[in-house]
Design a protein around this motif. Structure first.
Motif, short mmCIF file in Angstrom:
data_model
loop_
_atom_site.label_atom_id
_atom_site.label_comp_id
_atom_site.label_asym_id
_atom_site.label_seq_id
_atom_site.Cartn_x
_atom_site.Cartn_y
_atom_site.Cartn_z
N PRO A 1 -6.86 0.50 6.07
CA PRO A 1 -7.23 0.43 7.82
C PRO A 1 -6.24 -0.02 8.54
CG PRO A 1 -9.06 -0.73 6.32
CD PRO A 1 -7.73 -0.35 5.46
N GLU A 2 -4.94 -0.53 7.95
CA GLU A 2 -3.73 -0.90 8.68
C GLU A 2 -3.02 0.46 9.26
OE1 GLU A 2 -1.07 -3.43 6.63
OE2 GLU A 2 -2.81 -4.82 5.82
N TYR A 3 -3.41 1.47 8.55
CA TYR A 3 -2.74 2.75 8.88
C TYR A 3 -3.74 3.62 9.99
CZ TYR A 3 0.78 1.58 5.95
OH TYR A 3 1.90 0.50 5.10
N LEU A 4 -4.81 3.01 10.12
CA LEU A 4 -5.65 4.00 10.92
C LEU A 4 -5.71 3.60 12.12
CD1 LEU A 4 -8.97 4.04 8.56
CD2 LEU A 4 -7.01 5.89 8.56
N ASN A 5 -6.33 4.51 12.94
CA ASN A 5 -6.23 4.49 14.54
C ASN A 5 -7.31 3.06 14.66
OD1 ASN A 5 -4.78 6.36 14.83
ND2 ASN A 5 -6.61 7.75 14.87
N PRO A 6 -6.95 2.24 15.99
CA PRO A 6 -8.03 1.08 16.21
C PRO A 6 -9.43 1.46 16.12
CG PRO A 6 -5.92 1.21 17.56
CD PRO A 6 -5.86 2.48 16.89
N GLY A 7 -10.35 0.98 15.49
CA GLY A 7 -11.76 1.29 15.93
C GLY A 7 -12.21 2.22 14.63
N ASP A 8 -11.20 2.76 13.87
CA ASP A 8 -11.72 3.73 12.66
C ASP A 8 -11.94 2.76 11.62
OD1 ASP A 8 -10.82 6.04 14.32
OD2 ASP A 8 -9.11 6.47 12.96
N SER A 9 -12.87 3.32 10.93
CA SER A 9 -13.18 2.48 9.44
C SER A 9 -12.97 3.52 8.23
CB SER A 9 -14.39 1.84 9.77
OG SER A 9 -15.48 2.75 9.79
N ALA A 10 -12.87 2.92 7.18
CA ALA A 10 -12.74 3.59 6.12
C ALA A 10 -13.45 3.23 4.81
CB ALA A 10 -11.12 3.67 5.78
N GLN A 11 -13.78 3.89 3.80
CA GLN A 11 -14.57 3.36 2.65
C GLN A 11 -13.65 4.26 1.68
OE1 GLN A 11 -17.19 4.79 4.89
NE2 GLN A 11 -17.09 2.50 5.96
N VAL A 12 -13.27 3.36 0.62
CA VAL A 12 -12.57 4.30 -0.55
C VAL A 12 -13.29 3.76 -1.80
CG1 VAL A 12 -10.39 4.09 -1.79
CG2 VAL A 12 -10.29 3.60 0.88
N GLN A 13 -13.48 4.88 -2.46
CA GLN A 13 -14.19 4.69 -3.89
C GLN A 13 -13.36 5.32 -4.69
OE1 GLN A 13 -17.70 6.63 -2.32
NE2 GLN A 13 -18.91 4.84 -2.62
N ALA A 14 -13.85 5.05 -6.14
CA ALA A 14 -13.33 5.77 -7.26
C ALA A 14 -13.73 7.09 -7.20
CB ALA A 14 -13.44 4.89 -8.78
N ASP A 15 -12.94 8.29 -7.63
CA ASP A 15 -13.32 9.43 -7.80
C ASP A 15 -13.46 9.51 -9.52
OD1 ASP A 15 -13.45 12.05 -8.28
OD2 ASP A 15 -11.88 12.78 -7.04
N ALA A 16 -15.06 9.72 -9.60
CA ALA A 16 -15.74 9.75 -11.13
C ALA A 16 -14.98 10.74 -11.76
CB ALA A 16 -17.08 9.68 -10.80
N ALA A 17 -14.57 11.89 -11.16
CA ALA A 17 -13.81 13.10 -11.89
C ALA A 17 -12.55 13.00 -12.36
CB ALA A 17 -14.24 14.24 -11.22
N ASN A 18 -11.88 11.85 -11.48
CA ASN A 18 -10.54 11.76 -11.82
C ASN A 18 -9.94 10.40 -11.79
OD1 ASN A 18 -7.59 11.81 -11.78
ND2 ASN A 18 -7.57 13.14 -9.90
N PRO A 19 -9.68 9.92 -13.06
CA PRO A 19 -9.31 8.58 -13.14
C PRO A 19 -8.28 8.02 -12.26
CG PRO A 19 -8.87 9.71 -15.19
CD PRO A 19 -9.57 10.62 -14.35
N GLN A 20 -7.16 8.92 -11.89
CA GLN A 20 -6.23 8.90 -10.79
C GLN A 20 -6.40 9.12 -9.23
OE1 GLN A 20 -2.36 8.72 -12.71
NE2 GLN A 20 -3.71 7.56 -13.94
N GLY A 21 -7.65 9.33 -9.17
CA GLY A 21 -8.16 9.75 -8.09
C GLY A 21 -9.07 8.54 -7.04
N LEU A 22 -9.22 9.11 -5.89
CA LEU A 22 -9.87 8.31 -4.93
C LEU A 22 -10.65 9.32 -3.93
CD1 LEU A 22 -6.92 5.98 -3.73
CD2 LEU A 22 -8.73 5.15 -5.29
N ARG A 23 -11.79 8.96 -3.59
CA ARG A 23 -12.51 9.26 -2.57
C ARG A 23 -12.48 8.51 -1.27
NH1 ARG A 23 -14.85 14.54 -3.02
NH2 ARG A 23 -14.89 14.88 -5.43
N ILE A 24 -12.07 9.02 -0.27
CA ILE A 24 -11.81 8.53 1.15
C ILE A 24 -12.89 8.85 2.33
CG2 ILE A 24 -10.17 7.70 2.60
CD1 ILE A 24 -7.87 8.03 0.82
#
Length: 113
Positions: free
Chosen positions: A21-44
């Motif tokens: 959130p520190e890198y996003l525009n003011p008012g933007d929101s983000a949810q970060v989740q684990a990528d079940a298919a990739n142990p080194q991956g994220l879903r944003i």
């Protein structure tokens, strides 16, 4: 040769959820989740601020402890999938990809100790 990361996915998700959130525009929101298919991956998932009700889904995978590959998975407007080829969507996507890379750089002390 790709160097393995010595960090578990849950810790990575927590760090990204706090940092991104520190890198996003003011008012933007983000949810970060684990990528079940990739142990080194994220879903944003990013909800764009403003009146358009745009939301973006990205797949983010660590290529090595410092480098991520970011791919746009889906763009929605008010809950409906929309085409990704408009200039506005391309610009927003480019901004978010850059912000995701900046966040990865900021977290490199954790992923590349």
């Amino acid at each position: 040769m790709n160097k393995e990361m010595n960090i578990d996915q849950h810790t990575l998700v927590d760090a990204w959820q706090k940092q991104l959130p520190e890198y996003l525009n003011p008012g933007d929101s983000a949810q970060v989740q684990a990528d079940a298919a990739n142990p080194q991956g994220l879903r944003i998932h990013i909800n764009a601020a403003g009146h358009q009700f745009y939301s973006f889904d990205f797949q983010c995978a660590y290529m090595d402890p410092r480098e991520v590959r970011v791919e746009l998975v889906d763009v929605e407007r008010d809950g409906q999938t929309i085409a990704e080829d408009s200039v506005q969507i391309q610009e927003l996507t480019g901004d978010y990809v850059r912000h995701i890379h900046e966040c990865a750089q900021a977290l490199s002390s954790m992923t590349n100790p």
